[in-house]
Design an enzyme around this catalytic site. Structure first.
Site, PDB file in Angstrom:
ATOM      1  N   TYR A   1     -31.797  -1.088   0.131  1.00 17.92           N
ATOM      2  CA  TYR A   1     -31.114  -1.195   0.852  1.00 17.92           C
ATOM      3  C   TYR A   1     -31.391  -2.634   1.525  1.00 17.92           C
ATOM      4  CZ  TYR A   1     -29.218  -2.404   5.657  1.00 17.92           C
ATOM      5  OH  TYR A   1     -28.808  -3.289   6.695  1.00 17.92           O
TER       6      TYR A   1
ATOM      7  N   ASP B   1     -25.385   0.972   3.102  1.00 13.87           N
ATOM      8  CA  ASP B   1     -26.124   1.820   4.207  1.00 13.87           C
ATOM      9  C   ASP B   1     -25.214   2.855   4.698  1.00 13.87           C
ATOM     10  OD1 ASP B   1     -24.088   0.579   5.453  1.00 13.87           O
ATOM     11  OD2 ASP B   1     -25.548   0.565   7.423  1.00 13.87           O
TER      12      ASP B   1
ATOM     13  N   GLU C   1     -34.380  -5.966   9.502  1.00 11.07           N
ATOM     14  CA  GLU C   1     -33.742  -4.873   8.620  1.00 11.07           C
ATOM     15  C   GLU C   1     -34.984  -3.800   8.595  1.00 11.07           C
ATOM     16  OE1 GLU C   1     -30.992  -4.590   7.711  1.00 11.07           O
ATOM     17  OE2 GLU C   1     -30.154  -6.514   7.966  1.00 11.07           O
TER      18      GLU C   1
END
Length: 292
Positions: free
Chosen positions: A115, A133, A32
DNA sequence: AACGCGGGGCT
DNA sequence: AGCCCAGCGTT
């Protein structure tokens, strides 16, 4: 909408290494952070090499920043690499080397924002969260709001809308998060959406309205690249990454003709902890530079 | 809320 | 020659 998107995801989900059965929560977190503004295609090989070298938070925590920055290579925004290492250290120190699953703990980690915290909860722990996102924002902007693209910055209304669409139970919610992102990445793309292959084309408000143009287009000018501090900083970092030993000041100065701008960039890299400067043994000689 | 922050590939 | 990309931290 949820049913159609989940069904489509079952058929079209990409096999990405951070989605494999034997993935770790740390592996998901690493992916991520790498994916923050870097496309999947470039992250995939970097992630494999990174996880092979530093499989656990403690491994990354023990590495030298110079090695970390070299391994980051050209993924861009190298401050993320330093934050990821700080994150590894925080996981070791605060959580005994185990990635936490509580929002509060995740958000307190360096480099982890709204996020990324939501994504880790969903993709590493299979928990319900609101993953919003750029892909999901675009899907909702089109399918529900009926506009070509979402506003330049995220709004409270968008967050409420996204929240209202997340299924109640953990497993379905986590799958919805992955599925809605995947739809935005593969079908409902920014440039040329493939509406003919979209599972929700029949209920898409944007398509029903005849695919009107982007109303924010005028405000969306991206920052120029040539001649910016970002380009200069990138050149300095590239030189240092590829160097074997300390780099003489003259080699750095040769990178860019504008002395003022170059100096500003070097100072900012030093401030960011991306660069280190050593005085010469003879104090009258110019300094050398290296990765920290 | 707005801005700074890399780099490459696609249209 | 733009445009876009699984954003974050700072101001």
């Amino acid at each position: 909408m949820r049913e159609a998107v989940l069904e489509w995801f079952g058929q079209h989900a990409r096999e990405l290494p951070w989605r494999s059965e034997d993935r770790s929560a740390w592996g998901v977190l690493v992916s991520e952070v790498m994916l923050q503004q870097t496309p999947v295609a470039r992250v995939e090989p970097a992630w494999r090499a990174w996880m092979a070298r530093w499989p656990e938070p403690a491994d990354l925590a023990a590495a030298s920043p110079a090695d970390v920055l070299r391994a980051w290579d050209r993924l861009g925004y190298p401050r993320r690499a330093l934050r990821l290492q700080e994150c590894a250290r925080a996981v070791v120190e605060r959580h005994s080397g185990v990635v936490p699953d509580a929002s509060e703990d995740l958000l307190a980690l360096p480099g982890v924002g709204a996020y990324t915290a939501a994504a880790v909860q969903a993709f590493a722990f299979g928990r319900r969260s609101v993953v919003l996102d750029t892909n999901v924002r675009r899907v909702l902007a089109r399918a529900v709001a009926g506009v070509a693209l979402p506003a330049p910055s995220q709004t409270a209304a968008e967050l409420r809308l996204a929240e209202s669409l997340v299924p109640e139970d953990d497993a379905t919610a986590a799958r919805w998060s992955a599925a809605s992102m995947e739809l935005g990445a593969l079908v409902c793309t920014a440039r040329s959406p493939r509406c003919d292959a979209c599972p929700v084309a029949g209920l898409c408000a944007w398509r029903a309205a005849g695919r009107p143009a982007d109303e924010h287009a005028a405000r969306r000018r991206t920052q120029a690249w040539a001649g910016t501090d970002r380009q200069v900083r990138g050149r300095v970092m590239a030189l240092l990454r590829d160097a074997i030993g300390p780099v003489p000041a003259a080699a750095v100065e040769a990178l860019w003709p504008d002395r003022t701008q170059l100096e500003r960039c070097v100072e900012s890299l030093l401030a960011d902890g991306l660069l280190a400067r050593d005085a010469a043994a003879d104090g009258d000689e110019p300094p050398t530079y290296r990765l920290p």
